[in-house]
Enzyme design. Structure first.
Site, PDB file in Angstrom:
ATOM      1  N   VAL A  25       0.833  -1.203   0.000  1.00 15.51           N
ATOM      2  CA  VAL A  25       0.000   0.000   0.000  1.00 15.51           C
ATOM      3  C   VAL A  25       0.869   1.255   0.000  1.00 15.51           C
ATOM      4  O   VAL A  25       0.591   2.219  -0.729  1.00 15.51           O
ATOM      5  CB  VAL A  25      -0.951   0.002   1.203  1.00 15.51           C
ATOM      6  CG1 VAL A  25      -1.801   1.268   1.203  1.00 15.51           C
ATOM      7  CG2 VAL A  25      -1.846  -1.232   1.165  1.00 15.51           C
TER       8      VAL A  25
ATOM      9  N   LYS B 105      -6.763  -1.285  10.412  1.00 20.24           N
ATOM     10  CA  LYS B 105      -8.043  -1.655  11.037  1.00 20.24           C
ATOM     11  C   LYS B 105      -7.863  -2.246  12.425  1.00 20.24           C
ATOM     12  O   LYS B 105      -8.700  -2.042  13.309  1.00 20.24           O
ATOM     13  CB  LYS B 105      -8.838  -2.616  10.154  1.00 20.24           C
ATOM     14  CG  LYS B 105      -8.173  -3.944   9.816  1.00 20.24           C
ATOM     15  CD  LYS B 105      -7.499  -3.883   8.479  1.00 20.24           C
ATOM     16  CE  LYS B 105      -6.922  -5.206   8.036  1.00 20.24           C
ATOM     17  NZ  LYS B 105      -6.164  -5.069   6.776  1.00 20.24           N
TER      18      LYS B 105
ATOM     19  N   GLU C 198     -10.356   5.555   5.625  1.00 20.54           N
ATOM     20  CA  GLU C 198     -11.131   4.869   4.587  1.00 20.54           C
ATOM     21  C   GLU C 198     -10.468   3.568   4.155  1.00 20.54           C
ATOM     22  O   GLU C 198     -11.134   2.558   3.910  1.00 20.54           O
ATOM     23  CB  GLU C 198     -11.300   5.782   3.370  1.00 20.54           C
ATOM     24  CG  GLU C 198     -12.204   5.216   2.287  1.00 20.54           C
ATOM     25  CD  GLU C 198     -13.649   5.105   2.739  1.00 20.54           C
ATOM     26  OE1 GLU C 198     -14.107   3.958   2.919  1.00 20.54           O
ATOM     27  OE2 GLU C 198     -14.313   6.140   2.901  1.00 20.54           O
TER      28      GLU C 198
ATOM     29  N   VAL D  57     -11.044  -0.265   5.720  1.00 19.84           N
ATOM     30  CA  VAL D  57     -12.221  -1.113   5.542  1.00 19.84           C
ATOM     31  C   VAL D  57     -12.523  -1.292   4.054  1.00 19.84           C
ATOM     32  O   VAL D  57     -12.740  -0.313   3.339  1.00 19.84           O
ATOM     33  CB  VAL D  57     -13.459  -0.504   6.236  1.00 19.84           C
ATOM     34  CG1 VAL D  57     -14.661  -1.417   6.075  1.00 19.84           C
ATOM     35  CG2 VAL D  57     -13.180  -0.244   7.715  1.00 19.84           C
TER      36      VAL D  57
ATOM     37  N   GLY E 286       0.669 -15.184  -1.632  1.00 17.03           N
ATOM     38  CA  GLY E 286       0.870 -14.021  -0.768  1.00 17.03           C
ATOM     39  C   GLY E 286      -0.401 -13.349  -0.326  1.00 17.03           C
ATOM     40  O   GLY E 286      -0.396 -12.192   0.100  1.00 17.03           O
TER      41      GLY E 286
ATOM     42  N   LYS F  68     -12.976  -4.821  10.738  1.00 23.08           N
ATOM     43  CA  LYS F  68     -13.648  -3.909   9.807  1.00 23.08           C
ATOM     44  C   LYS F  68     -15.115  -3.719  10.178  1.00 23.08           C
ATOM     45  O   LYS F  68     -15.638  -2.597  10.146  1.00 23.08           O
ATOM     46  CB  LYS F  68     -13.519  -4.454   8.383  1.00 23.08           C
ATOM     47  CG  LYS F  68     -12.079  -4.582   7.901  1.00 23.08           C
ATOM     48  CD  LYS F  68     -11.994  -5.347   6.583  1.00 23.08           C
ATOM     49  CE  LYS F  68     -10.561  -5.569   6.162  1.00 23.08           C
ATOM     50  NZ  LYS F  68     -10.437  -6.389   4.936  1.00 23.08           N
TER      51      LYS F  68
END
Length: 428
Positions: free
Chosen positions: A15, A107, A131, A134, A189, A207
């Site tokens: 990310v 989360k 944001e 979740v 993965g 979540k």
């Protein structure tokens, strides 16, 4: 145009590198949409020399994420390290205490420490946005806090873990058992470092707890989520569900009842032709019901570099525009302690039993079910080569607590050769 918004990013995994790519590729677009230049000034990660496929040479490297959060050239701190405690929590607290906005995809941290972090953010006039925590790229947090602010939310449900959905759909499409598809997902993965977070329903439970808090104006109550993972779902369960017109999904549901807030995350049979039943692979879906809007369905990629980084940047853009909103949609001081209620909504259930192949075994099971008020809708026996006789039962709607008591009695009869498997069938 106001002064640039300078980002500090802690965590350069999938990310984090996705966020870097978006900032580098869409600098002009972001400036046009927010009225500010958005740039990265400093970064932090566990490993400095790893090739991440993006050019990081223009950014200051900081070994300590807490020090990164406190830097004078960081206006907004992005936490993408993960973990409910440790460096992620410490760095987030440091940024909020300094009055700096924080965007996070964490989360676990929010599900456990969300209330305290919200209070810290508000006390210091700092935004806390999440944001990306979740359902990946699906803007369900924004939908609840903003688009549906005029609704009393009655129910939030959905498929919120792409890994579990991948495993269940692959079992169905390949006919392979759980253990083989689990190993496949691991090799690709898809699993967390601790696989139980995925297949045990914990990740999805985090979540659901976050969405439930926003939906019902309560403090996050992860401990109030009734969890059941997918580990006991067999290929036979999937085949038999399909024969009846259902598919099995790890389904989360939070609803407001007269007794309190029900929160559960468990494998559930859903109609195969329903929107939930048609979800494949890592796709997520969140269903929200409000008194004014009725039901809305949000569907999209639930994980991955692009979708999750997109969600992060949506929050960054709002902060750049000066949008301010309490983390959970209303001031933290007004969030009520969640009044827990065990899932009591009546629904039909799918039961898989393995019985001794002896006269009267099935009759004893039916008697115990009847004594506990459990009515049988359908029942099917299967051919079997060994001494154990497989039996499938679909009940009429009943309370989950009544079924649990009945299954204890069934097990005590001595005719059951393995632990019964009970899965709910989705209630409309």
């Amino acid at each position: 145009m106001t002064s640039p918004l300078r980002l500090g990013i802690a965590g350069l995994g999938t990310v984090g590198t996705g966020v870097v790519r978006i900032v580098q590729a869409h600098a002009g677009l972001l400036a046009a949409r927010t009225g500010r230049d958005i740039s990265i000034s400093a970064i932090s990660a566990r490993t400095r020399d790893k090739d991440r496929g993006v050019d990081l040479s223009a950014y200051a490297w900081v070994d300590d994420p807490v020090a990164l959060a406190k830097r004078g050239d960081v206006d907004l701190f992005i936490e993408l390290m993960g973990g409910s405690d440790g460096p992620a929590k410490a760095a987030t607290e440091a940024a909020l205490a300094a009055g700096k906005p924080v965007v996070t995809a964490n989360k676990a941290m929010l599900a456990i420490h969300g209330q305290a972090l919200a209070e810290l953010a508000e006390a210091n006039g700092a935004a806390l946005r999440f944001e990306a925590a979740v359902a990946g790229g699906i803007p369900c947090v924004k939908a609840l806090t903003e688009g549906l602010a005029g609704n009393a939310i009655t129910r939030v449900s959905g498929v919120m873990n792409g890994t579990c959905n991948y495993i269940l759909t692959r079992m169905e499409s390949t006919g392979k058992p759980y253990d083989e598809i689990f190993a496949e997902a691991d090799a690709l993965g898809f699993l967390e470092a601790d696989p139980a977070l995925d297949v045990g329903g914990i990740d999805a439970g985090h979540k659901l707890a976050i969405l439930s808090a926003i939906a019902f104006g309560t403090r996050v109550d992860f401990e109030g989520v009734q969890l059941q993972g997918i580990e006991k779902v067999s290929i036979d369960d999937i085949r038999r569900a399909r024969d009846m017109g259902y598919r099995i999904k790890l389904l989360g549901e939070a609803r407001r009842t007269a007794a309190g807030i029900e929160q559960s995350m468990r494998p559930t049979l859903v109609p195969a032709d329903s929107p939930l039943g048609q979800l494949e692979g890592g796709t997520n879906m969140v269903v929200i019901e409000g008194d004014a809007v009725g039901q809305i369905v949000l569907r999209g990629a639930g994980a991955g570099e692009g979708p999750t980084a997109s969600a992060v940047m949506g929050d960054v853009a709002d902060i750049a525009r000066g949008v301010t909103i309490p983390p959970f949609g209303q001031p933290a001081a007004t969030l009520a302690a969640a009044s827990r209620a065990n899932a009591a909504t009546e629904c039909a259930h799918y039961l898989r039993l393995s019985l001794t192949d002896t006269p009267g075994a099935l009759a004893r099971v039916a008697t115990v079910l009847g004594q506990n008020g459990i009515s049988i809708d359908r029942m099917r026996q299967y051919d079997h080569p060994g001494d154990d006789a497989p039996v499938l039962i679909v009940t009429h709607p009943c309370a989950p607590s009544a079924l649990a008591t009945a299954l204890e009695g069934v097990t005590a009869t001595g005719v059951v050769t393995s632990e019964p498997v009970a899965l709910q069938i989705q209630t409309p």
